[in-house]
Design a protein around this motif. Structure first.
Motif, PDB file in Angstrom:
ATOM      1  N   ALA A 185       0.823  -1.212   0.000  1.00  0.00           N
ATOM      2  CA  ALA A 185       0.000   0.000   0.000  1.00  0.00           C
ATOM      3  C   ALA A 185       0.858   1.263   0.000  1.00  0.00           C
ATOM      4  O   ALA A 185       0.526   2.247  -0.663  1.00  0.00           O
ATOM      5  CB  ALA A 185      -0.931  -0.010   1.209  1.00  0.00           C
ATOM      6  N   TYR A 186       1.966   1.239   0.698  1.00  0.00           N
ATOM      7  CA  TYR A 186       2.849   2.402   0.773  1.00  0.00           C
ATOM      8  C   TYR A 186       3.500   2.687  -0.584  1.00  0.00           C
ATOM      9  O   TYR A 186       3.509   3.826  -1.046  1.00  0.00           O
ATOM     10  CB  TYR A 186       3.914   2.163   1.845  1.00  0.00           C
ATOM     11  CG  TYR A 186       4.953   3.247   1.912  1.00  0.00           C
ATOM     12  CD1 TYR A 186       4.685   4.447   2.555  1.00  0.00           C
ATOM     13  CD2 TYR A 186       6.206   3.070   1.335  1.00  0.00           C
ATOM     14  CE1 TYR A 186       5.639   5.455   2.612  1.00  0.00           C
ATOM     15  CE2 TYR A 186       7.163   4.067   1.394  1.00  0.00           C
ATOM     16  CZ  TYR A 186       6.874   5.255   2.025  1.00  0.00           C
ATOM     17  OH  TYR A 186       7.821   6.244   2.082  1.00  0.00           O
ATOM     18  N   THR A 194      -8.431   1.238   0.605  1.00  0.00           N
ATOM     19  CA  THR A 194      -7.540   0.094   0.783  1.00  0.00           C
ATOM     20  C   THR A 194      -7.886  -0.717   2.027  1.00  0.00           C
ATOM     21  O   THR A 194      -7.876  -1.944   2.001  1.00  0.00           O
ATOM     22  CB  THR A 194      -6.074   0.579   0.873  1.00  0.00           C
ATOM     23  OG1 THR A 194      -5.741   1.214  -0.353  1.00  0.00           O
ATOM     24  CG2 THR A 194      -5.119  -0.557   1.123  1.00  0.00           C
ATOM     25  N   TYR A 195      -8.239  -0.038   3.111  1.00  0.00           N
ATOM     26  CA  TYR A 195      -8.419  -0.690   4.402  1.00  0.00           C
ATOM     27  C   TYR A 195      -9.856  -1.051   4.764  1.00  0.00           C
ATOM     28  O   TYR A 195     -10.079  -1.653   5.807  1.00  0.00           O
ATOM     29  CB  TYR A 195      -7.839   0.179   5.520  1.00  0.00           C
ATOM     30  CG  TYR A 195      -6.330   0.145   5.580  1.00  0.00           C
ATOM     31  CD1 TYR A 195      -5.671  -0.788   6.365  1.00  0.00           C
ATOM     32  CD2 TYR A 195      -5.563   1.043   4.846  1.00  0.00           C
ATOM     33  CE1 TYR A 195      -4.289  -0.827   6.432  1.00  0.00           C
ATOM     34  CE2 TYR A 195      -4.176   1.009   4.899  1.00  0.00           C
ATOM     35  CZ  TYR A 195      -3.550   0.074   5.688  1.00  0.00           C
ATOM     36  OH  TYR A 195      -2.176   0.031   5.738  1.00  0.00           O
ATOM     37  N   LYS A 232      -6.293 -13.893   3.080  1.00  0.00           N
ATOM     38  CA  LYS A 232      -6.252 -12.982   4.228  1.00  0.00           C
ATOM     39  C   LYS A 232      -4.907 -12.272   4.263  1.00  0.00           C
ATOM     40  O   LYS A 232      -3.865 -12.905   4.141  1.00  0.00           O
ATOM     41  CB  LYS A 232      -6.467 -13.738   5.531  1.00  0.00           C
ATOM     42  CG  LYS A 232      -7.874 -14.238   5.674  1.00  0.00           C
ATOM     43  CD  LYS A 232      -8.106 -14.785   7.059  1.00  0.00           C
ATOM     44  CE  LYS A 232      -9.523 -15.292   7.128  1.00  0.00           C
ATOM     45  NZ  LYS A 232     -10.244 -14.837   8.256  1.00  0.00           N
ATOM     46  N   ARG A 233      -4.954 -10.962   4.450  1.00  0.00           N
ATOM     47  CA  ARG A 233      -3.725 -10.168   4.546  1.00  0.00           C
ATOM     48  C   ARG A 233      -3.334  -9.932   5.993  1.00  0.00           C
ATOM     49  O   ARG A 233      -2.242  -9.455   6.264  1.00  0.00           O
ATOM     50  CB  ARG A 233      -3.895  -8.831   3.835  1.00  0.00           C
ATOM     51  CG  ARG A 233      -3.918  -8.981   2.333  1.00  0.00           C
ATOM     52  CD  ARG A 233      -4.007  -7.653   1.654  1.00  0.00           C
ATOM     53  NE  ARG A 233      -2.737  -6.968   1.670  1.00  0.00           N
ATOM     54  CZ  ARG A 233      -2.238  -6.313   0.640  1.00  0.00           C
ATOM     55  NH1 ARG A 233      -2.898  -6.250  -0.498  1.00  0.00           N
ATOM     56  NH2 ARG A 233      -1.098  -5.692   0.733  1.00  0.00           N
ATOM     57  N   TYR A 234      -4.213 -10.243   6.932  1.00  0.00           N
ATOM     58  CA  TYR A 234      -3.950 -10.037   8.350  1.00  0.00           C
ATOM     59  C   TYR A 234      -3.463  -8.615   8.633  1.00  0.00           C
ATOM     60  O   TYR A 234      -2.592  -8.389   9.451  1.00  0.00           O
ATOM     61  CB  TYR A 234      -2.957 -11.073   8.882  1.00  0.00           C
ATOM     62  CG  TYR A 234      -3.478 -12.470   8.747  1.00  0.00           C
ATOM     63  CD1 TYR A 234      -4.457 -12.938   9.616  1.00  0.00           C
ATOM     64  CD2 TYR A 234      -3.034 -13.299   7.727  1.00  0.00           C
ATOM     65  CE1 TYR A 234      -4.962 -14.226   9.495  1.00  0.00           C
ATOM     66  CE2 TYR A 234      -3.539 -14.586   7.596  1.00  0.00           C
ATOM     67  CZ  TYR A 234      -4.501 -15.039   8.473  1.00  0.00           C
ATOM     68  OH  TYR A 234      -5.001 -16.305   8.339  1.00  0.00           O
ATOM     69  N   HIS A 235      -4.018  -7.667   7.907  1.00  0.00           N
ATOM     70  CA  HIS A 235      -3.727  -6.241   8.056  1.00  0.00           C
ATOM     71  C   HIS A 235      -2.270  -5.911   7.722  1.00  0.00           C
ATOM     72  O   HIS A 235      -1.762  -4.860   8.083  1.00  0.00           O
ATOM     73  CB  HIS A 235      -4.094  -5.768   9.465  1.00  0.00           C
ATOM     74  CG  HIS A 235      -4.589  -4.358   9.486  1.00  0.00           C
ATOM     75  ND1 HIS A 235      -5.707  -3.944   8.824  1.00  0.00           N
ATOM     76  CD2 HIS A 235      -4.101  -3.255  10.078  1.00  0.00           C
ATOM     77  CE1 HIS A 235      -5.903  -2.661   9.020  1.00  0.00           C
ATOM     78  NE2 HIS A 235      -4.934  -2.215   9.778  1.00  0.00           N
ATOM     79  N   MET A 236      -1.569  -6.818   7.054  1.00  0.00           N
ATOM     80  CA  MET A 236      -0.200  -6.541   6.597  1.00  0.00           C
ATOM     81  C   MET A 236      -0.307  -5.927   5.210  1.00  0.00           C
ATOM     82  O   MET A 236      -0.534  -6.632   4.227  1.00  0.00           O
ATOM     83  CB  MET A 236       0.641  -7.816   6.572  1.00  0.00           C
ATOM     84  CG  MET A 236       0.810  -8.447   7.940  1.00  0.00           C
ATOM     85  SD  MET A 236       1.496  -7.337   9.176  1.00  0.00           S
ATOM     86  CE  MET A 236       3.215  -7.507   8.889  1.00  0.00           C
ATOM     87  N   MET A 237      -0.169  -4.622   5.152  1.00  0.00           N
ATOM     88  CA  MET A 237      -0.423  -3.911   3.912  1.00  0.00           C
ATOM     89  C   MET A 237       0.843  -3.385   3.240  1.00  0.00           C
ATOM     90  O   MET A 237       0.788  -2.862   2.143  1.00  0.00           O
ATOM     91  CB  MET A 237      -1.377  -2.735   4.179  1.00  0.00           C
ATOM     92  CG  MET A 237      -2.730  -3.176   4.717  1.00  0.00           C
ATOM     93  SD  MET A 237      -3.606  -4.316   3.621  1.00  0.00           S
ATOM     94  CE  MET A 237      -3.981  -3.242   2.260  1.00  0.00           C
ATOM     95  N   THR A 238       1.983  -3.488   3.911  1.00  0.00           N
ATOM     96  CA  THR A 238       3.214  -2.982   3.316  1.00  0.00           C
ATOM     97  C   THR A 238       4.253  -4.086   3.220  1.00  0.00           C
ATOM     98  O   THR A 238       4.188  -5.089   3.928  1.00  0.00           O
ATOM     99  CB  THR A 238       3.801  -1.817   4.137  1.00  0.00           C
ATOM    100  OG1 THR A 238       4.178  -2.296   5.413  1.00  0.00           O
ATOM    101  CG2 THR A 238       2.810  -0.678   4.273  1.00  0.00           C
TER     102      THR A 238
END
Length: 132
Positions: free
Chosen positions: A27-28, A52-53, A94-100
């Motif tokens: 995302a970054y 995105t979130y 699932k990304r488990y809120h790992m976006m970068t």
């Protein structure tokens, strides 16, 4: 789920070595690329990160429609990147809120809410986070 920048070599190698893994875009890094298309960064970046979130398709669609109306070039760049690669709600895994792609950026996002606590409280939080 493997998260990286949009470098095609990573995507190609990943498919060859990890055929069952999904590939997500950082995302970054995507936000940095989007900044090239827009002078009014504040509202564009805010809309992009909100889209995105989000965890509901309707909310994602609403934010993307707003982004399209305000910044068509940015919207087209996001479509080209692939919605399933940057959006939590459209991710095939699932990304488990790992976006970068950068662990430091990921840790920073986890620590935003506790930055004003004492050093010992922050250390305890980090220890608990890593143990979980």
């Amino acid at each position: 789920m493997i998260v990286s920048d949009r470098y095609t070599g990573i995507s190609n190698d990943m498919r060859a070595k990890f055929a069952n893994a999904a590939h997500g875009v950082c995302a970054y890094h995507l936000a940095k690329n989007l900044k090239q298309h827009c002078m009014e960064l504040g509202d564009m970046i805010n809309l992009y990160y909100r889209a995105t979130y989000v965890y509901r398709v309707e909310e994602f669609d609403r934010l993307m429609a707003k982004l399209k109306a305000m910044h068509p070039k940015v919207y087209n760049e996001l479509l080209e990147a692939g919605i399933q690669k940057f959006s939590i709600v459209h991710s095939p895994r699932k990304r488990y809120h790992m976006m970068t792609a950068n662990i430091v950026e990921s840790m920073n996002s986890c620590l935003l809410a506790i930055r004003k606590l004492s050093v010992t409280s922050i250390a305890k939080f980090i220890r608990d986070l890593l143990q979980n």
